[in-house]
Structures are given as structure tokens and as C-alpha cells.
Design an enzyme around this catalytic site. Structure first.
Site: not given
Ligand code: NAD
Length: 315
Positions: A161, A174, A178
Site C-alpha cells: 500500500s 497498517y 505494509k
Molecule cells: N482497496 C484499495 O484501494 C487498497 C489500497 C491499498 C492497499 N490495499 C491492499 O489490497 C489488499 C486487498 O484489499 P481490499 O481493498 O480488496 O480489501 P478487502 O477487505 O475487500 O479484502 C481483504 C480480504 O482479506 C481477508 N482476510 C484478511 N485477513 C485475513 C486472514 N487472517 N485470514 C484469511 N483472510 C483474511 C478478508 O476477509 C477480506 O476478504 C489488502 O492487502 C489491502 O491492504 C487496498
């Protein structure tokens, strides 16, 4: 997906049940890979579970996909995922560390308990799985899995991130996790290069329940949220699929960003200016003067990632 770029490959995707992870599972599967969809289906803070979620996404990914619905953040879970891949797919080609939770709190208000939970869930889990999968990947290289004498293949992608590269208010736990993933990516890339396994870091921007959660504190943040909500997670999956393909065989140790149809490569911290002295009595005062003259103009400002990327996305 026009081409079966990943025919015969097998992948483990943590956090594969929702948002970006779900899009990655679907894209890898439609490129021909067998996928383990690992997701508890828990809430955004890591509480609770919905064991049907991973199974539902695995079903969407086709007959060669399998669910793993336990919490991935333990060495035991990492071994179980590796065993599942070995038992069903006879190997591991791709590891995508995407699972993350959020427990925001300012450094002077957050709790050590939330720190521990986030670092374990978002950083240690990636180490556990890398630690469990890489011996298998090294063996595959040594013993020429699949491609006869020429097995030179393996991919590890850590979903990071910009919060870990720039920082953001309330995200000490967080953002630190990251940032830690960046170090893990670099060292994995170095240590696995001889086994022809690449490791890269991808900082995504996409609509998911994470962007839904943003509580804008001002007009600029409201605008950021509005823009982020328009970005499909499939753009992230597109970059990840490219990084998994043969075209990216020699791409390793890199930090990518992806924001809709905009993909960027980040610079990595290297000295940009230096002061030195031959003075045996180099006092703090003299050092301070040298810093003012030679280093100060290179200081990095305190812009957050939300401020740095608050332009219209190409969607
Ligand atoms: N959406 C964004 O703009 C954005 C920005 C920066 C970083 N990210 C990163 O992208 C990745 C995906 O994020 P997202 O936005 O799709 O989030 P999200 O919350 O929709 O998806 C994350 C998934 O991970 C699962 N999860 C978390 N911890 C877990 C564990 N211990 N065991 C099993 N499952 C687990 C959750 O149940 C969830 O379904 C993450 O690493 C997030 O930090 C996303």
C-alpha cells in the site's frame, strides 16, 4: 482473458474472497491457473468469519479452484495451505499475499493490541506463507518440476500500500506492516533469484469495502474517496497476471503501483545526497551546518498517500 497465460500453474491467494484478492483469483483462474482461495470472510477489523465466502469465490473460479477458509495468519495455516496445494496441484507456482485487516488509530491513541493484530495479520502472515512455500519452490527448481529440465518459474507478489510508502493519518499499524512487506519483498527477491522465483510489491488503488470505509475529514478526502470508488479491482488483477506471466520472468524486487489504467514503478530508497568530513572534531553543530547546506533541499515532505494520488483516475 484471451490467452491461457498461466495454463498448468497453481496459485495460493490470501484474502482471495473479496475485493482485490477476489479479482486476482478470478483473473488467474481465467488465465488457466489452479487457485487456492484463502479467506476467512471476516469483518474488516479481522473479527468474525463467513466460511462460505472462500467456497463461493472458488466455485466462481471453476473446477480447479479450492477454498481455504481458516485464518491464514499462523505458521500452521501457512503449512496447511502449502499442503493443500501439494496434495491437489502437485506444486506451487504463485503466492499472492493479499489478506489485510484495518484497525486504524493515531499513534497517540491506538492500542498495542491492535498494533500486534495488524502486524501479525498483514505482515507476519506473508512471511509465514513465504517461509512455508519457498522450500517447495526451491525444490521445484532443483528437481525440474513440470517443464522437464527447464523449470525456471515461480512468483511471489505482496500486495502492499502507498500507506506504507508515504504514510497516512491513523494508519501507524497498517502502514508499518505494509512498509515491512516492502523489506520482505526485497529480501525474498534476492534470496530466491537463484531459484528463478521473482518477488514483487504491488501498491493498489481500487474500489473495495476498504474504500467504502474512508470517512472523509475534509473536501479533499471526500474527493479522493469519490475517485477511488470508480476504480475496478480488475486493473490490479491485470497487473498481477502480467507479473505472473512469462513476459515478467526477469522482473523482480520491484515496487509497482496500479490505479485504474495507470501503472507506475516506484523509486526505492537510495542515498540522494551525502555530506562527509575529514574533520576529527566533527561536532553536531558542524554536521548541522552541512545538513542545512547539502541535505535539506532533498528532504521529503509529509504529504499523505491520499494527497499524493488525488487526481482523476483513468478508469
Ligand atoms: N482497496 C484499495 O484501494 C487498497 C489500497 C491499498 C492497499 N490495499 C491492499 O489490497 C489488499 C486487498 O484489499 P481490499 O481493498 O480488496 O480489501 P478487502 O477487505 O475487500 O479484502 C481483504 C480480504 O482479506 C481477508 N482476510 C484478511 N485477513 C485475513 C486472514 N487472517 N485470514 C484469511 N483472510 C483474511 C478478508 O476477509 C477480506 O476478504 C489488502 O492487502 C489491502 O491492504 C487496498
Amino acid at each position: 482473458m484471451s490467452d491461457m497465460l498461466l495454463e498448468g500453474r497453481s496459485a495460493i491467494v490470501t484474502g482471495g474472497g473479496r475485493g482485490i484478492g477476489e479479482a486476482i483469483c478470478e483473473e488467474l483462474a481465467s488465465a488457466g491457473a489452479s487457485v487456492i482461495v484463502a479467506d476467512t470472510g471476516g469483518a474488516i477489523d479481522g473479527s468474525g468469519e463467513d466460511s462460505a465466502l472462500a467456497a463461493t469465490v472458488a466455485k466462481k473460479c471453476g473446477a480447479r479452484a479450492l477454498p481455504y477458509s481458516k485464518n491464514i495468519a499462523s505458521p500452521k495455516a501457512a503449512s496447511e495451505m502449502v499442503k493443500l496445494a501439494m496434495d491437489h496441484f502437485a506444486g506451487i507456482d504463485i503466492v499472492i499475499n493479499c489478506a489485510a485487516i484495518l484497525r486504524d488509530g493515531l499513534v497517540f491513541k491506538g492500542s498495542p493490541r491492535d498494533w500486534d493484530a495488524v502486524v501479525k495479520n498483514n505482515l507476519s502472515s506473508a512471511y509465514y506463507l513465504t517461509n512455508a512455500a519457498t522450500p517447495v519452490m526451491r525444490d521445484q527448481f532443483k528437481n525440474a518440476r513440470g517443464d522437464g529440465n527447464n523449470y525456471t518459474w515461480g512468483r511471489i507478489i505482496n500486495i502492499g500500500s502507498t500507506a506504507g510508502l508515504y504514510g497516512n493519518f491513523g494508519q501507524a499499524n497498517y502502514g508499518s506492516a505494509k512498509a515491512g512487506l516492502f523489506g520482505l519483498t526485497r529480501i525474498t527477491a534476492m534470496e530466491m533469484v537463484r531459484s528463478q522465483v521473482t518477488a514483487n510489491y504491488v501498491a493498489p488503488f481500487a474500489h473495495s469495502r476498504v474504500t467504502d470505509m474512508i470517512q472523509p475529514a475534509n473536501q479533499e478526502q471526500a474527493q479522493y474517496k469519490d475517485r477511488a470508488m470508480r476504480i475496478s479491482p480488475y486493473h490490479v488483477a491485470n497487473l498481477v497476471t502480467y507479473l505472473c506471466s512469462d513476459q515478467a520472468n526477469d522482473v523482480t524486487g520491484q515496487v509497482f503501483g496500479v490505479r485504474g489504467r495507470e501503472v507506475f514503478i516506484f523509486s526505492q530508497p537510495r542515498p540522494v545526497a551525502t555530506v562527509t568530513s575529514t574533520d576529527a572534531n566533527w561536532t553536531p553543530e558542524k554536521l548541522g551546518e552541512a545538513v542545512d547546506v547539502n541535505l535539506r533541499s532533498h528532504f521529503t515532505d509529509l504529504a499523505t498517500d491520499l494527497e499524493a494520488f488525488n487526481t482523476d483516475p483513468i478508469v
